[in-house]
Design an enzyme around this catalytic site. Structure first.
Site, PDB file in Angstrom:
ATOM      1  N   TYR A   1       0.815  -1.221   0.000  1.00 29.55           N
ATOM      2  CA  TYR A   1       0.000   0.000   0.000  1.00 29.55           C
ATOM      3  C   TYR A   1       0.847   1.269   0.000  1.00 29.55           C
ATOM      4  O   TYR A   1       0.304   2.371  -0.029  1.00 29.55           O
ATOM      5  CB  TYR A   1      -0.935   0.011   1.210  1.00 29.55           C
TER       6      TYR A   1
ATOM      7  N   LYS B   1       3.464 -14.418   4.489  1.00 27.74           N
ATOM      8  CA  LYS B   1       3.986 -15.179   3.349  1.00 27.74           C
ATOM      9  C   LYS B   1       5.520 -15.068   3.378  1.00 27.74           C
ATOM     10  O   LYS B   1       6.175 -14.789   2.366  1.00 27.74           O
ATOM     11  CB  LYS B   1       3.387 -14.568   2.062  1.00 27.74           C
TER      12      LYS B   1
ATOM     13  N   ASP C   1      -1.954 -18.559   2.844  1.00 26.01           N
ATOM     14  CA  ASP C   1      -2.847 -19.353   1.987  1.00 26.01           C
ATOM     15  C   ASP C   1      -3.498 -20.480   2.791  1.00 26.01           C
ATOM     16  O   ASP C   1      -4.718 -20.675   2.736  1.00 26.01           O
ATOM     17  CB  ASP C   1      -2.138 -19.870   0.720  1.00 26.01           C
TER      18      ASP C   1
ATOM     19  N   ASP D   1      -6.398  -6.196   4.374  1.00 27.65           N
ATOM     20  CA  ASP D   1      -7.511  -5.729   3.547  1.00 27.65           C
ATOM     21  C   ASP D   1      -8.311  -6.920   3.015  1.00 27.65           C
ATOM     22  O   ASP D   1      -9.538  -6.978   3.130  1.00 27.65           O
ATOM     23  CB  ASP D   1      -6.930  -4.907   2.384  1.00 27.65           C
TER      24      ASP D   1
END
Ligand code: NAI
Length: 347
Positions: A125, A172, A206, A230
């Site tokens: 972002y 991640k 994930d 988000d």
């Protein structure tokens, strides 16, 4: 309740429709608020101002608390998100989004009770994008030790104050070894050195998504960097009835902006069918924040009454279309006000 000045940014699309109803409900509940209206985004542009007018930022800096409707951001072109600008410019570094099952709203799961804590100022972002050469573009993910530590400490402090039992970081770091690696490293440090009594867990995002949709009761507080926060916010909204029922707050030092998770919903804007509940729930968070920061227990009492009234409204089967009901925005607000009045013996 004492009298309080609050900045109101109605926003775009369904924003002004839901903001009007929230103001009406707060008023009926006896909240003494002097609204200071300011604009941002498309609404500001339409009025001939900058997309992020300095007077909007100044009002929030000065007053310290704002209630904000959603602001539209053009896709793939045009001005950069005013929502993101606002969070960055005011350093509202912690986004907190409670997601809970509601009475009368049946979904695949009962008793969902999660809180998402999202880092609000950096990650992808940061919006640092460039075209390296035609056909090759890049976007930079920024992570700083300062911001990662700050959000981790905020999440653990929040969990402690709210008697929450566990924090799960979704990441991640197997792929983004430096940026997400820093994020989890900072969370590990805060856990080990400052809050060892709160359970701490890390999951690769994930697999984490799969587990959340299989069994949300496995989770309590979720701590995420900006983009993941988000995406997971909307995913979790889907567990409890959708975007019409998930509130949020963006918190910084001595400043807080309360806004729903949802956007400006252009597909239903102007039709009078939007669910005002997410913004109303955000205003309840705002009243509790006022109670804490401006020493006004009356604000907490009003927050409690509003929450009871909307829970009862849903329990009685009064719902907007997104929840499978048939009420419009105003009728739903009327049903809440009716219950508020009954509770206060004004019927
Ligand atoms: P959205 O949240 O506006 O809408 C997604 C879906 O949920 C739509 O089908 C919409 O009708 C429904 N929905 C959302 N809020 C609802 C409500 N209160 N009652 C009933 N149904 C509701 O997301 P979308 O379409 O991705 O974004 C639209 C615009 O909003 C974009 O310009 C986006 O950038 C902006 N946006 C602004 C946010 C903010 O101001 N904080 C947050 C998210 C998006």
């Amino acid at each position: 309740m004492k009298r309080h000045k609050i900045v109101l940014i109605p926003g775009d699309g369904i924003g002004p429709e839901v903001a009007d109803e929230v103001k009406r409900i707060l008023d009926s509940a006896g909240a003494k608020i002097e609204w200071v209206e300011r604009y941002a985004g498309q609404a500001a542009l339409d009025m001939g101002s900058d997309v992020m007018p300095p007077e909007t930022l100044e009002a929030i800096e000065h007053i310290g608390v704002a209630l904000k409707g959603p602001c539209t951001t053009p896709v793939g072109k045009g001005f950069s998100s005013v929502n993101v600008q606002l969070r960055k410019k005011l350093n509202l570094y912690a986004a907190v989004r409670p997601v809970r099952s509601l009475p009368g709203v049946s979904t695949r799961f009962e008793n969902v009770d999660l809180v998402i804590v999202r880092e609000n100022t950096e990650g992808l972002y940061s919006g640092i994008e460039n075209e390296v050469t035609p056909g090759v573009v890049m976007s930079m993910k920024v992570s700083t030790e300062k911001a990662c530590t700050r959000i981790a400490r905020w999440a653990f402090r929040y969990a402690t104050h709210r008697q929450r039992r566990k924090i799960t970081v979704l990441h991640k770091a197997n792929i983004m070894k430096l940026t997400d690696g820093l994020f989890i490293g900072c969370a590990q440090n805060i856990h080990k050195n400052e809050y060892p009594n709160i359970d701490y867990q890390e999951l690769i995002i994930d697999a984490g998504c799969m587990k959340i949709v299989q069994d949300p009761s496995l989770f309590d507080v979720l701590l995420l960097e900006n983009l993941y926060g988000d995406v997971i916010s909307d995913l979790c909204a889907g567990l409890v009835g959708g975007l019409g029922v998930v509130p949020g707050a963006n918190i910084g030092e001595r400043k807080a902006v309360f806004e729903a998770v949802h956007g400006s919903a252009p597909d239903i804007a102007g039709k009078g069918v939007a669910n005002p509940l997410a913004l109303l729930m955000s205003s309840v968070m705002m009243l509790n924040h006022i109670a804490d920061t401006r020493e006004d227990p009356g604000a907490r009492e009003i927050a409690h009454n509003i929450r009871k009234a909307y829970d009862k409204t849903l329990e009685d089967g009064h719902k907007t279309r997104d929840l499978g009901g048939n009420l419009g925005t105003t009728e739903f607000a009327d049903a809440i006000i009716e219950r508020l009045n009954k509770h206060a013996g004004i019927s």
